[in-house]
Design a protein around this motif. Structure first.
Motif, PDB file in Angstrom:
ATOM      1  N   VAL A 135     -22.653  -8.995 -35.661  1.00 49.59           N
ATOM      2  CA  VAL A 135     -22.962  -8.160 -36.739  1.00 49.59           C
ATOM      3  C   VAL A 135     -24.384  -7.699 -36.358  1.00 49.59           C
ATOM      4  O   VAL A 135     -24.872  -6.521 -36.703  1.00 49.59           O
ATOM      5  N   GLY A 136     -24.983  -8.449 -35.287  1.00 53.72           N
ATOM      6  CA  GLY A 136     -26.404  -8.077 -35.063  1.00 53.72           C
ATOM      7  C   GLY A 136     -26.305  -6.884 -34.149  1.00 53.72           C
ATOM      8  O   GLY A 136     -27.442  -6.021 -34.121  1.00 53.72           O
ATOM      9  N   VAL A 137     -25.062  -6.567 -33.346  1.00 52.55           N
ATOM     10  CA  VAL A 137     -24.889  -5.430 -32.450  1.00 52.55           C
ATOM     11  C   VAL A 137     -23.961  -4.334 -32.818  1.00 52.55           C
ATOM     12  O   VAL A 137     -23.908  -3.116 -32.516  1.00 52.55           O
ATOM     13  N   ARG A 138     -23.153  -4.871 -33.709  1.00 55.26           N
ATOM     14  CA  ARG A 138     -22.242  -3.840 -34.743  1.00 55.26           C
ATOM     15  C   ARG A 138     -22.168  -4.213 -36.245  1.00 55.26           C
ATOM     16  O   ARG A 138     -21.411  -4.569 -36.629  1.00 55.26           O
ATOM     17  N   PRO A 139     -23.382  -3.507 -36.803  1.00 53.11           N
ATOM     18  CA  PRO A 139     -23.591  -4.019 -38.184  1.00 53.11           C
ATOM     19  C   PRO A 139     -22.495  -3.256 -39.001  1.00 53.11           C
ATOM     20  O   PRO A 139     -21.917  -2.165 -38.524  1.00 53.11           O
ATOM     21  N   VAL A 140     -22.172  -3.767 -39.995  1.00 53.27           N
ATOM     22  CA  VAL A 140     -21.483  -3.048 -41.077  1.00 53.27           C
ATOM     23  C   VAL A 140     -22.022  -3.066 -42.404  1.00 53.27           C
ATOM     24  O   VAL A 140     -23.060  -3.897 -42.530  1.00 53.27           O
ATOM     25  N   PRO A 141     -21.724  -1.957 -43.445  1.00 49.95           N
ATOM     26  CA  PRO A 141     -22.297  -1.831 -44.619  1.00 49.95           C
ATOM     27  C   PRO A 141     -22.592  -3.222 -45.291  1.00 49.95           C
ATOM     28  O   PRO A 141     -21.467  -4.076 -45.334  1.00 49.95           O
ATOM     29  N   GLY A 142     -23.521  -3.450 -45.882  1.00 48.23           N
ATOM     30  CA  GLY A 142     -23.858  -4.714 -46.658  1.00 48.23           C
ATOM     31  C   GLY A 142     -24.227  -5.890 -45.943  1.00 48.23           C
ATOM     32  O   GLY A 142     -24.701  -7.006 -46.790  1.00 48.23           O
ATOM     33  N   PHE A 143     -24.143  -5.996 -44.623  1.00 45.97           N
ATOM     34  CA  PHE A 143     -24.740  -7.040 -43.796  1.00 45.97           C
ATOM     35  C   PHE A 143     -25.847  -6.648 -43.082  1.00 45.97           C
ATOM     36  O   PHE A 143     -26.028  -7.348 -41.957  1.00 45.97           O
ATOM     37  N   ALA A 144     -26.782  -5.847 -43.490  1.00 47.82           N
ATOM     38  CA  ALA A 144     -27.984  -5.641 -42.867  1.00 47.82           C
ATOM     39  C   ALA A 144     -28.989  -6.698 -42.572  1.00 47.82           C
ATOM     40  O   ALA A 144     -29.477  -7.151 -41.510  1.00 47.82           O
ATOM     41  N   LEU A 145     -29.205  -7.612 -43.697  1.00 51.36           N
ATOM     42  CA  LEU A 145     -29.823  -8.849 -43.562  1.00 51.36           C
ATOM     43  C   LEU A 145     -29.312  -9.981 -42.641  1.00 51.36           C
ATOM     44  O   LEU A 145     -30.126 -10.551 -42.109  1.00 51.36           O
ATOM     45  N   GLY A 146     -27.836  -9.902 -42.722  1.00 50.03           N
ATOM     46  CA  GLY A 146     -26.947 -10.870 -41.692  1.00 50.03           C
ATOM     47  C   GLY A 146     -27.317 -10.284 -40.368  1.00 50.03           C
ATOM     48  O   GLY A 146     -27.783 -10.850 -39.408  1.00 50.03           O
ATOM     49  N   ALA A 147     -27.432  -8.867 -39.984  1.00 49.06           N
ATOM     50  CA  ALA A 147     -27.571  -8.513 -38.532  1.00 49.06           C
ATOM     51  C   ALA A 147     -29.301  -8.839 -38.117  1.00 49.06           C
ATOM     52  O   ALA A 147     -29.418  -9.117 -37.127  1.00 49.06           O
ATOM     53  N   ALA A 148     -30.335  -8.649 -39.317  1.00 48.79           N
ATOM     54  CA  ALA A 148     -31.475  -9.082 -39.168  1.00 48.79           C
ATOM     55  C   ALA A 148     -31.415 -10.426 -38.598  1.00 48.79           C
ATOM     56  O   ALA A 148     -32.573 -10.819 -37.574  1.00 48.79           O
ATOM     57  N   GLY A 149     -30.813 -11.347 -39.345  1.00 48.67           N
ATOM     58  CA  GLY A 149     -30.754 -12.533 -39.144  1.00 48.67           C
ATOM     59  C   GLY A 149     -30.591 -12.934 -37.738  1.00 48.67           C
ATOM     60  O   GLY A 149     -31.160 -13.966 -36.987  1.00 48.67           O
ATOM     61  N   VAL A 150     -29.221 -12.763 -37.523  1.00 41.92           N
ATOM     62  CA  VAL A 150     -28.783 -13.097 -35.850  1.00 41.92           C
ATOM     63  C   VAL A 150     -29.397 -12.386 -35.014  1.00 41.92           C
ATOM     64  O   VAL A 150     -30.018 -12.943 -33.679  1.00 41.92           O
ATOM     65  N   GLY A 151     -30.141 -11.189 -34.880  1.00 46.24           N
ATOM     66  CA  GLY A 151     -30.866 -10.697 -33.978  1.00 46.24           C
ATOM     67  C   GLY A 151     -32.383 -11.551 -33.939  1.00 46.24           C
ATOM     68  O   GLY A 151     -32.709 -11.797 -32.697  1.00 46.24           O
ATOM     69  N   ALA A 152     -32.759 -11.915 -34.948  1.00 46.52           N
ATOM     70  CA  ALA A 152     -33.884 -12.816 -34.951  1.00 46.52           C
ATOM     71  C   ALA A 152     -33.571 -14.279 -34.276  1.00 46.52           C
ATOM     72  O   ALA A 152     -34.418 -14.665 -33.273  1.00 46.52           O
TER      73      ALA A 152
END
Length: 241
Positions: A135-152
């Motif tokens: 999800v950090g490299v292929r985000p989906v709607p509703g998971f922006a916070l998840g994408a930020a977390g895994v990117g961190a």
């Protein structure tokens, strides 16, 4: 066997990818300790693991509990961090900021806490492997916070690989994997989601926990791999759908 007699700690080891990793490490000859915030799940997991495996109740949001975990374990060779919370969409425009900050408590700040207290006891020939997601490299709607977390988490691991060398630090970037973390979603909806996810992979299937476990074992055993993100996703990041 590279893990024979080695001490492995799996935080988040009571279910899903963490339990599969603990089982694989134990089969490879390691002395395994699992940690979970839920005693009932911990006891159930220990019943599935070989005799001699240990379990400790520890909430990754509680620094004193994590410090006590590593005091109990003593010296160790490998730390695997797979702890996470329930998968559910949280659109940023609809979430309270306090809740948004809390979304990072287990996955990101829990990782930081575990590493902080593991490092003084960790073998210089050992490793740390943590878990992120596609999800950090292929985000989906509703998971922006998840994408930020895994990117961190991935950025943290690269920094730690430099900071903690020669201790090795790596990331397993998991795609859609069938684990109990999805259980909050009603079964019919969940199976439909899994089917849709499978169609977006090159392999035509979603992942299983044992496939993630095999990758964590590889990262523990291979002494020439550090600062690396290994993507295990059936090729989903390569598809355009």
């Amino acid at each position: 066997m590279a893990l024979t007699g080695k001490k492995v700690v799996v935080i988040g080891g009571s279910s899903g990818m963490g339990l599969a990793t603990a089982q694989a490490a134990a089969r490879a000859g390691a002395e395994v300790t699992i940690a979970s915030s839920d005693k009932q799940r911990l006891d159930a997991a220990l019943a599935e693991l070989p005799d001699g495996c240990d379990g400790v109740v520890a909430d990754t949001r509680d620094e004193e509990a994590i410090a006590a975990l590593f005091e109990h374990v003593g010296s160790l060779d490998h730390l695997v961090y797979t702890a996470g919370d329930t998968v559910a969409p949280h659109p940023v425009a609809e979430v309270a900021l306090a809740d948004a900050r809390a979304r990072l408590d287990v996955r990101f700040w829990g990782t930081v806490t575990a590493v902080k207290h593991a490092v003084p006891r960790l073998s210089r020939t050992g490793s740390i492997s943590v878990t992120s997601g596609t999800v950090g490299v292929r985000p989906v709607p509703g998971f922006a916070l998840g994408a930020a977390g895994v990117g961190a988490i991935e950025g943290l691991a690269r920094g730690l690989a430099v900071e903690l060398a020669p201790v090795r630090v790596n990331v397993v970037r998991a795609g859609a994997v069938r684990t109990p973390m999805w259980d909050a979603i009603p079964a019919p909806q969940r199976e439909g989601m899994f089917g849709a996810m499978a169609k977006r992979t090159l392999t035509g299937a979603i992942g299983e926990a044992e496939q993630i476990a095999a990758t964590h074992l590889f990262l523990m055993e291979n002494g020439f791999v550090t600062g690396t993100v290994v993507t295990v996703d059936g090729g989903s990041v390569l598809t355009g759908s």
